[in-house]
Design a protein around this motif. Structure first.
Motif, short mmCIF file in Angstrom:
data_model
loop_
_atom_site.label_atom_id
_atom_site.label_comp_id
_atom_site.label_asym_id
_atom_site.label_seq_id
_atom_site.Cartn_x
_atom_site.Cartn_y
_atom_site.Cartn_z
N LEU A 16 0.84 -1.20 0.00
CA LEU A 16 0.00 0.00 0.00
C LEU A 16 0.88 1.26 0.00
CD1 LEU A 16 -2.73 -1.02 2.63
CD2 LEU A 16 -2.99 -0.94 0.15
N ILE A 17 2.00 1.18 0.71
CA ILE A 17 2.90 2.35 0.81
C ILE A 17 3.56 2.62 -0.54
CG2 ILE A 17 4.89 3.35 2.00
CD1 ILE A 17 4.15 1.51 4.42
N ILE A 18 4.10 1.55 -1.13
CA ILE A 18 4.65 1.68 -2.50
C ILE A 18 4.48 0.34 -3.22
CG2 ILE A 18 7.05 1.40 -1.63
CD1 ILE A 18 6.01 3.41 -4.78
N PRO A 19 3.51 0.27 -4.15
CA PRO A 19 3.24 -1.01 -4.83
C PRO A 19 4.47 -1.57 -5.56
CG PRO A 19 1.50 0.58 -5.28
CD PRO A 19 2.61 1.33 -4.59
N ALA A 20 4.66 -2.89 -5.43
CA ALA A 20 5.82 -3.55 -6.03
C ALA A 20 5.90 -3.33 -7.54
CB ALA A 20 5.79 -5.04 -5.72
N ARG A 21 4.72 -3.12 -8.17
CA ARG A 21 4.74 -3.00 -9.64
C ARG A 21 5.57 -1.81 -10.11
NH1 ARG A 21 -0.50 -1.98 -7.82
NH2 ARG A 21 -1.24 0.16 -8.07
N TYR A 22 5.83 -0.85 -9.22
CA TYR A 22 6.64 0.33 -9.60
C TYR A 22 8.12 0.18 -9.29
CZ TYR A 22 2.06 2.55 -9.93
OH TYR A 22 0.78 2.85 -10.27
N LEU A 23 8.51 -0.96 -8.69
CA LEU A 23 9.87 -1.05 -8.17
C LEU A 23 10.91 -1.49 -9.21
CD1 LEU A 23 9.22 -2.44 -4.58
CD2 LEU A 23 9.39 -0.08 -5.37
N ASN A 24 10.58 -1.28 -10.49
CA ASN A 24 11.61 -1.48 -11.51
C ASN A 24 12.44 -0.22 -11.68
OD1 ASN A 24 9.45 -0.16 -12.63
ND2 ASN A 24 9.53 -1.22 -14.60
N VAL A 25 12.19 0.78 -10.84
CA VAL A 25 13.09 1.94 -10.72
C VAL A 25 13.40 2.12 -9.23
CG1 VAL A 25 12.24 3.17 -12.77
CG2 VAL A 25 11.17 3.59 -10.56
N SER A 26 14.52 2.78 -8.94
CA SER A 26 14.81 3.02 -7.53
C SER A 26 15.09 4.49 -7.23
CB SER A 26 15.97 2.12 -7.06
OG SER A 26 17.03 2.17 -7.95
N ASP A 27 14.65 5.36 -8.15
CA ASP A 27 14.74 6.81 -7.92
C ASP A 27 13.58 7.19 -6.98
OD1 ASP A 27 14.46 9.54 -7.97
OD2 ASP A 27 14.69 9.73 -10.15
N MET A 28 13.95 7.54 -5.74
CA MET A 28 12.91 7.72 -4.72
C MET A 28 11.97 8.88 -5.04
SD MET A 28 13.27 5.13 -2.87
CE MET A 28 14.57 3.87 -2.79
N SER A 29 12.45 9.92 -5.73
CA SER A 29 11.55 11.04 -6.05
C SER A 29 10.52 10.60 -7.10
CB SER A 29 12.34 12.27 -6.52
OG SER A 29 13.15 11.92 -7.60
N GLU A 30 10.92 9.65 -7.93
CA GLU A 30 10.00 9.07 -8.91
C GLU A 30 8.97 8.19 -8.18
OE1 GLU A 30 8.41 8.85 -12.43
OE2 GLU A 30 10.21 10.09 -12.09
N LEU A 31 9.46 7.36 -7.26
CA LEU A 31 8.57 6.46 -6.51
C LEU A 31 7.63 7.24 -5.59
CD1 LEU A 31 11.02 3.54 -5.58
CD2 LEU A 31 9.22 3.52 -7.31
N ALA A 32 8.09 8.40 -5.12
CA ALA A 32 7.26 9.22 -4.22
C ALA A 32 5.92 9.59 -4.87
CB ALA A 32 8.02 10.49 -3.83
N LYS A 33 5.88 9.64 -6.20
CA LYS A 33 4.64 9.96 -6.92
C LYS A 33 3.55 8.91 -6.67
CE LYS A 33 7.11 12.20 -10.70
NZ LYS A 33 7.68 11.95 -12.03
N HIS A 34 3.97 7.71 -6.26
CA HIS A 34 3.02 6.62 -6.02
C HIS A 34 2.87 6.29 -4.53
CE1 HIS A 34 3.05 5.97 -10.32
NE2 HIS A 34 4.37 5.94 -10.29
N CYS A 35 3.40 7.15 -3.68
CA CYS A 35 3.38 6.90 -2.24
C CYS A 35 1.94 6.75 -1.73
CB CYS A 35 4.09 8.05 -1.53
SG CYS A 35 4.23 7.83 0.23
N MET A 36 1.64 5.67 -1.06
CA MET A 36 0.33 5.35 -0.46
C MET A 36 -0.78 5.19 -1.51
SD MET A 36 1.41 5.33 2.65
CE MET A 36 -0.01 5.05 3.67
N GLU A 37 -0.39 5.02 -2.76
CA GLU A 37 -1.36 5.03 -3.88
C GLU A 37 -2.51 4.04 -3.72
OE1 GLU A 37 0.15 5.57 -8.00
OE2 GLU A 37 -0.74 3.60 -8.34
N ASP A 38 -2.20 2.80 -3.31
CA ASP A 38 -3.27 1.80 -3.23
C ASP A 38 -4.10 1.93 -1.93
OD1 ASP A 38 -2.57 0.96 -5.69
OD2 ASP A 38 -1.83 -1.02 -5.12
#
Lengths: 164, 420
Positions: A16-38
């Protein structure tokens, strides 16, 4: 640190915090866009830098992904207050320098939208909206020494240097 | 006062005679593990720590298994970073696509983990190796980096809960049903921060494959590790695989436990975890009418040869339901080879299943079986969280391989006896 409280339930898992489907990148500012998304698809659009996440028991259960505390930090969350934390999230948060506090009493009383001020050195949570103060027990000395260094990277860097 | 098996292993790796729950120790590690999701982050931390070389080229294991074979350019770039690091640092145990396996199936099979070890892995299901009588736990990428740099890890010695399984198990009930039942009983945070010590006559009778399945899901109860003391079954398994010295520990009879939980396995029927929690378990015969779009059999939880044999036993001579996709993810190349030798692969193909190269892809919604909005999947994997296998409005049910195979034929969740 001071910010608005966002409330979440028990057992908020790392998917829920960061879905695994986005973890093909590790740039945290990029991942932050999906924070708590689900858990809340609009979360990232609603929060402001410095805001505080509060949650029930077992926050961060599931995967070992450090991307969870790191992307929360990158999204601008200044602190997480939960009734309890899952163990890998707990150590990851300490290792990457995301402040976390365990206080079932504080979480119970906080309403979403309350303004909170956290004074980490004193372990105090000030609910400025409700004009209440909660104190949490200090971290064990060993963990405090990692926190004081600014996380596990500077802690180990010092050791690596000392060992030559 | 005596010590538990977990306390003994931790004491021996911290250079101490004894350790007590709550104590912080620095333990030497025998294996540090990473995959293609966690290692790229660990590499950044490793470099930021100022580390030059890994502490021991033989003790770092890296397996790209999540987004592999690389599903897109981003995951390929991610893996390229891992591959470069592995070559630069001379890491011996790196397993490339075509020779790899899902990490927690691969490491025991290759003899890289042994009884009495302390193992840390940047993957939460690292707890799997507890089945060998090792202390094995999941950590994050920065811990992995620290482990690679120093060969050590900080650990708070956990309290232990003893689970004693007795009685005779029912047909079609295996390790997966035991552990789902247990998580349903104690809850997803029932063992939070604690060691789960799995024991009893019903465990003595379990094969290693079933034991791995049980230890694998200790994390789903919040456990720090899920450990099973080594016995003859363990020794027979590691013989010929582990090429180094190892130590078998047992808990003392006066060891301390916070709780002792007795489970009569004769009461356990095949289990289903309903959405969206592995703790939301019910016996399959109470599942009701749940129509399925997909069934996934495999993963680090149930991708071993015995899981494939059970699946083949049920699928043999039957067809996968026309409205359903059955995706089988064997745990390693060795498992695939054995499937071919035993005719299992042929059974799967003839029944209309898709068989993949080993990958974690479908389990975490990465690739190789992503769900659409509203779709339902029954899966032998370990997590049925919201969005775990695809769209946040899809649903995941968890079970062991027998129920999954039977349900793939029926097109809905059924007890194996309905089709076998």
């Amino acid at each position: 640190m001071k910010g608005m409280a966002w409330k979440f339930d028990n057992n908020i898992n790392t998917d829920l915090i960061i879905p695994a489907r986005y973890l093909n990148v590790s740039d945290m500012s990029e991942l932050a866009k999906h924070c708590m998304e689900d858990a809340d698809p609009n979360f990232i659009h609603k929060i402001k830098a410095g805001d505080i996440v509060t949650a029930g028991y077992n926050f961060g259960c599931g995967s070992s992904r450090e991307h969870a505390p790191s992307c929360m930090k990158a999204a601008g969350i200044s602190c997480v207050i939960a009734k309890s934390f899952a163990r890998i999230f707990y150590r990851n948060a300490i290792n990457v320098g995301l402040p976390i506090l365990e206080s079932p009493e504080a979480v119970e009383s906080i309403n979403e939208g309350d303004t909170l001020e956290v004074i980490l050195e004193r372990g105090e949570i000030h609910n400025l909206t409700q004009k209440t103060i909660y104190t949490v027990s200090p971290f064990p000395p060993f963990l405090q020494s990692i926190i004081n260094c600014g996380g596990l990277v500077p802690y180990i860097r010092k050791k690596v240097k000392e060992d030559g | 006062m005596g010590m538990t098996i977990t306390e003994k292993i931790l004491a021996s790796h911290a250079g101490k005679k004894e350790v007590k729950p709550g104590e912080f120790i620095e333990a030497k590690v025998d294996v540090v593990l990473g995959n293609d999701i966690t290692t790229p982050v660990a590499i950044e931390s490793f470099e930021a720590m100022g580390a030059q070389e890994v502490f021991d080229k033989e003790k770092v294991v890296i397996v790209p298994d999540h987004f592999t074979p690389n599903k897109d350019i981003s995951s390929a770039e991610h893996c390229a970073k891992v591959r470069k690091f592995v070559r630069e640092k001379g890491i011996k145990h790196y397993y490339e696509v075509g020779r790899m396996g899902i990490e927690h199936v691969l490491l025991p099979e290759q003899g890289l983990v042994a009884p009495g070890d302390v193992i840390i892995g940047a993957d939460s299901h690292t707890c799997t190796y507890g089945a060998l009588g090792a202390f094995s736990t999941g950590i994050g990428s920065t811990d992995m980096a620290a482990g690679m740099a120093t060969g050590r890890v900080w650990i708070k010695v956990p309290e232990s809960i003893k689970f004693i399984y007795h009685g005779k198990r029912n047909p079609w009930v295996g390790g997966k049903d035991f552990i789902l039942y247990t998580i349903g009983k104690v809850g997803v945070e029932g063992a939070r921060y604690q060691s789960m010590e799995i024991s009893g006559e019903a465990i003595d009778e379990l094969s290693m494959d079933d034991r791995f399945t049980m230890s694998n899901m200790a994390i789903e109860a919040g456990g720090k590790n899920g450990i099973i003391a080594p016995d003859q079954t363990t020794l027979d398994y590691v013989k010929g695989r582990v090429k180094r010295n190892y130590t078998c520990h047992q808990s003392d009879s006066d060891a301390r436990y916070t709780r002792v939980i007795d489970i009569d396995v004769s009461q356990i029927r095949p289990q289903i975890a309903f959405p969206h929690s592995p703790g939301n378990t019910h016996p399959v015969d109470e599942a009701g009418h749940v129509l399925l779009d997909q069934v996934v059999i495999g993963s680090c939880t149930n991708g071993r040869i015995e899981d494939m044999r059970i699946t083949a036993q049920i699928l043999k001579g039957k067809q996968v339901h026309p409205y359903l996709r059955l995706i089988i993810l064997p745990g390693s190349q060795d498992v695939v080879k054995q499937m071919i030798q035993e005719g299992i692969m042929e059974t799967f193909i003839e029944s209309g299943a898709a068989v993949s190269t080993p990958t974690c892809g479908a389990c975490m919604g990465g690739h190789m079986g992503v769900l659409a909005k509203g779709e339902k999947s029954l899966s032998t994997t370990n997590r049925n969280f919201v969005g775990r296998m695809g769209h946040p409005e899809s649903e995941i049910y968890l079970s062991g391989p027998a129920v999954a195979a039977a349900s793939a034929i029926a097109g809905r969740i059924v007890h194996p006896k309905e089709v076998f």
